[in-house]
Design a protein around this motif. Structure first.
Motif, short mmCIF file in Angstrom:
data_model
loop_
_atom_site.label_atom_id
_atom_site.label_comp_id
_atom_site.label_asym_id
_atom_site.label_seq_id
_atom_site.Cartn_x
_atom_site.Cartn_y
_atom_site.Cartn_z
N ASP A 195 -6.13 95.93 -13.39
CA ASP A 195 -4.73 96.63 -13.62
C ASP A 195 -4.00 95.68 -14.53
O ASP A 195 -3.13 94.83 -13.98
CB ASP A 195 -4.15 96.90 -12.34
CG ASP A 195 -2.69 97.82 -12.39
OD1 ASP A 195 -2.40 98.06 -13.56
OD2 ASP A 195 -2.03 98.06 -11.49
N ASN A 237 -1.19 96.21 -15.60
CA ASN A 237 0.21 96.33 -15.22
C ASN A 237 0.57 94.99 -14.28
O ASN A 237 1.65 94.64 -14.33
CB ASN A 237 0.74 97.61 -14.52
CG ASN A 237 0.75 98.68 -15.56
OD1 ASN A 237 1.13 98.36 -16.69
ND2 ASN A 237 0.42 99.78 -15.37
N VAL A 238 -0.31 94.78 -13.50
CA VAL A 238 -0.34 93.65 -12.50
C VAL A 238 0.07 92.39 -13.22
O VAL A 238 1.01 91.49 -13.12
CB VAL A 238 -1.33 93.23 -11.65
CG1 VAL A 238 -1.15 92.27 -10.90
CG2 VAL A 238 -1.52 94.73 -10.82
N CYS A 239 -0.86 92.03 -14.40
CA CYS A 239 -0.45 91.05 -15.16
C CYS A 239 0.59 90.91 -15.88
O CYS A 239 1.45 89.94 -16.05
CB CYS A 239 -1.60 91.06 -16.61
SG CYS A 239 -3.20 90.98 -15.84
N GLN A 252 3.65 92.76 -15.14
CA GLN A 252 4.82 92.91 -14.16
C GLN A 252 4.81 92.05 -12.93
O GLN A 252 5.92 91.75 -12.49
CB GLN A 252 4.95 94.35 -13.72
CG GLN A 252 5.13 95.33 -14.81
CD GLN A 252 5.01 96.72 -14.62
OE1 GLN A 252 4.58 96.92 -13.17
NE2 GLN A 252 5.22 97.81 -15.38
N GLN A 253 3.81 91.47 -12.44
CA GLN A 253 3.80 90.58 -11.33
C GLN A 253 3.29 89.20 -11.49
O GLN A 253 3.64 88.23 -10.71
CB GLN A 253 2.87 91.36 -10.13
CG GLN A 253 3.30 92.77 -9.77
CD GLN A 253 2.60 93.26 -8.66
OE1 GLN A 253 2.15 92.77 -7.93
NE2 GLN A 253 2.23 94.49 -8.82
N CYS A 254 2.48 89.07 -12.32
CA CYS A 254 1.85 87.81 -12.43
C CYS A 254 2.64 86.77 -13.93
O CYS A 254 2.43 87.08 -14.67
CB CYS A 254 0.32 87.78 -13.03
SG CYS A 254 -0.43 86.20 -13.10
N PHE A 265 -3.91 87.79 -7.90
CA PHE A 265 -4.01 89.17 -7.47
C PHE A 265 -5.34 89.91 -7.23
O PHE A 265 -5.26 90.94 -7.11
CB PHE A 265 -3.02 89.95 -8.49
CG PHE A 265 -1.52 89.16 -8.42
CD1 PHE A 265 -0.52 89.83 -7.67
CD2 PHE A 265 -1.40 88.35 -9.44
CE1 PHE A 265 0.61 89.43 -7.67
CE2 PHE A 265 -0.01 87.85 -9.19
CZ PHE A 265 0.98 88.45 -8.50
N ASN A 324 -7.26 90.39 -9.47
CA ASN A 324 -7.27 91.37 -10.58
C ASN A 324 -8.31 91.34 -11.66
O ASN A 324 -8.37 91.94 -12.53
CB ASN A 324 -5.83 91.39 -11.29
CG ASN A 324 -5.57 92.75 -12.06
OD1 ASN A 324 -5.97 93.65 -11.57
ND2 ASN A 324 -4.55 92.49 -12.90
#
Ligand code: SF4
Ligand code: SF4
Length: 93
Positions: free
Chosen positions: A24, A26-28, A30-32, A74, A76
């Motif tokens: 994903d 978006n995880v990279c 927005q979250q990481c 994550f 991911n």
């Protein structure tokens, strides 16, 4: 001999099928915050593309060490071995 120098001795039989996928993006984005994959991979496979706002994956240089299976906080990274006969081969052993 430094690690980066030793990498020049490694030979690859590149599989056209990418064996590494970011599950994903978006995880990279927005979250990481720290993006540790850009540091823990000894082959520098992962690079943050500031223009595209995503992790670029240079899968062809993967040394198959397996670190990214545990290193992404994550989970991911969807990593598999390259297909049989493809991937890394070692010079001098
Ligand atoms: Fe994305 Fe994982 Fe790399 Fe973070 S460590 S940027 S979540 S692939
Ligand atoms: Fe990098 Fe090792 Fe993951 Fe391949 S398996 S991408 S060399 S950390």
């Amino acid at each position: 001999m430094k690690l980066d120098d030793k990498l020049y001795l490694v030979r690859f039989n590149t599989d056209k099928l990418n064996h590494i996928k970011i599950s994903d993006p978006n995880v990279c984005l927005q979250q990481c915050q720290d993006k540790p994959c850009t540091r823990f991979c000894p082959a520098h496979v992962y690079d943050w593309d500031e223009e595209e706002k995503r992790i670029a994956v240079g899968y062809e240089g993967c040394l198959e060490c397996g670190t990214c299976l545990i290193g992404c906080p994550f989970g991911n990274i969807n990593w598999k071995y390259p297909r049989g006969g493809f991937g890394v081969s070692w010079k001098n052993g």
